[in-house]
Design a protein around this motif. Structure first.
Motif, PDB file in Angstrom:
ATOM      1  N   ALA A 100       0.832  -1.206   0.000  1.00  0.00           N
ATOM      2  CA  ALA A 100       0.000   0.000   0.000  1.00  0.00           C
ATOM      3  C   ALA A 100       0.868   1.258   0.000  1.00  0.00           C
ATOM      4  O   ALA A 100       0.550   2.246  -0.677  1.00  0.00           O
ATOM      5  N   ARG A 143       2.166   1.859  -3.483  1.00  0.00           N
ATOM      6  CA  ARG A 143       1.101   2.382  -4.352  1.00  0.00           C
ATOM      7  C   ARG A 143       0.784   3.831  -4.019  1.00  0.00           C
ATOM      8  O   ARG A 143       0.646   4.667  -4.917  1.00  0.00           O
ATOM      9  N   ASP A 144       0.649   4.141  -2.730  1.00  0.00           N
ATOM     10  CA  ASP A 144       0.306   5.505  -2.322  1.00  0.00           C
ATOM     11  C   ASP A 144       1.376   6.510  -2.736  1.00  0.00           C
ATOM     12  O   ASP A 144       1.060   7.647  -3.122  1.00  0.00           O
ATOM     13  N   ARG A 193       3.346   6.068  -5.247  1.00  0.00           N
ATOM     14  CA  ARG A 193       3.523   5.898  -6.693  1.00  0.00           C
ATOM     15  C   ARG A 193       4.987   5.602  -7.030  1.00  0.00           C
ATOM     16  O   ARG A 193       5.597   6.231  -7.901  1.00  0.00           O
ATOM     17  N   ASP A 199       7.710   3.321  -8.668  1.00  0.00           N
ATOM     18  CA  ASP A 199       7.783   2.361  -9.765  1.00  0.00           C
ATOM     19  C   ASP A 199       8.833   1.282  -9.550  1.00  0.00           C
ATOM     20  O   ASP A 199       8.720   0.189 -10.108  1.00  0.00           O
ATOM     21  N   ARG A 203       4.670  -0.359  -8.083  1.00  0.00           N
ATOM     22  CA  ARG A 203       3.218  -0.244  -8.217  1.00  0.00           C
ATOM     23  C   ARG A 203       2.608  -1.419  -8.960  1.00  0.00           C
ATOM     24  O   ARG A 203       1.411  -1.689  -8.845  1.00  0.00           O
ATOM     25  N   HIS A 204       3.437  -2.130  -9.737  1.00  0.00           N
ATOM     26  CA  HIS A 204       2.920  -3.218 -10.573  1.00  0.00           C
ATOM     27  C   HIS A 204       3.169  -4.586  -9.964  1.00  0.00           C
ATOM     28  O   HIS A 204       2.991  -5.596 -10.651  1.00  0.00           O
TER      29      HIS A 204
END
Length: 222
Positions: free
Chosen positions: A91, A94-95, A97, A99, A141-142
């Motif tokens: 999380a 993702r938050d 961002r 990569d 993020r992926h």
């Protein structure tokens, strides 16, 4: 296996070549690959090595390394009792961002510990007081690929693939290194059968076929 499941052997029998600033064929046309990475340009099967002639008919080649050293910035965070170790880190990435990131260090403890042993699909669940001895892996993020080892009150050590559900008992102090100019992507590698890490220059990552090619089509040709 899920996108985060992958063998630890990243070796390849395929050919490699530097991309540099030349153009590379993608589903959207020719895309400049400035500051590129070494690209795997063949797919090894049991019978023969098949050259990738049409990148929109096959999954895109995996980037296997950075072309040059990259700068690392560092985030530090502390997780609290009850936090899901893997879930909170995913999380956070993702938050923010992010990569491309790596776990630099982690110390703390777990109550419930969930590990997938090597070569097994079955998750092993450990209950009790455990010290976190190591947490290592790559995140973005992926997707992510994390391994965790813990020790009990008899100094026995348990380790394996870290899966969601391991909860922090008292604390978890984590340092995360963020790689500049790099993007981690994960998509199917026919040599292993798993979604594997692809190391891509950040500026070109969005143009790869794994974004443009429908998942259903990739699954069919695999």
């Amino acid at each position: 296996p899920s996108h985060s499941s992958s063998p630890t052997d990243d070796s390849t029998s395929g050919r490699e070549r530097p991309v540099g600033t030349e153009t590379a064929k993608t589903c959207g046309g020719d895309v400049p690959r400035a500051g590129g990475v070494l690209q795997d340009k063949s797919i090894q099967t049991e019978e023969t090595s098949i050259s990738v002639e049409s990148p929109c008919d096959l999954p895109p080649p995996h980037g296997l390394r950075t072309a040059q050293p990259v700068v690392i910035r560092t985030h530090v965070l502390r997780l609290l009792p009850g936090d899901d170790l893997v879930g909170r880190l995913a999380a956070f990435v993702r938050d923010e961002r992010l990569d491309a990131a790596v776990v630099l260090t982690c110390v703390g403890s777990t109550g419930t510990t969930r590990l997938r042993p090597a070569g097994s699909r079955k998750v092993r669940v450990l209950e009790g007081k455990f010290e976190i001895l190591s947490l290592t892996g790559t995140l973005g993020r992926h997707g992510h690929h994390l391994h965790l080892s813990v020790g009990d009150d008899a100094c026995r050590v348990y380790g394996g693939h870290a899966v969601p559900g391991s909860t922090v008992r008292t604390t978890a102090e984590v340092a995360i290194g963020v790689l500049g100019g790099v993007s981690f992507r994960r998509f199917r590698d026919r040599r292993t059968g798993y979604d594997e890490l692809s190391i891509e220059p950040h500026s070109a990552a969005a143009a790869l076929c794994d974004d443009a090619l429908p998942v259903a089509k990739r699954a069919k040709i695999d």
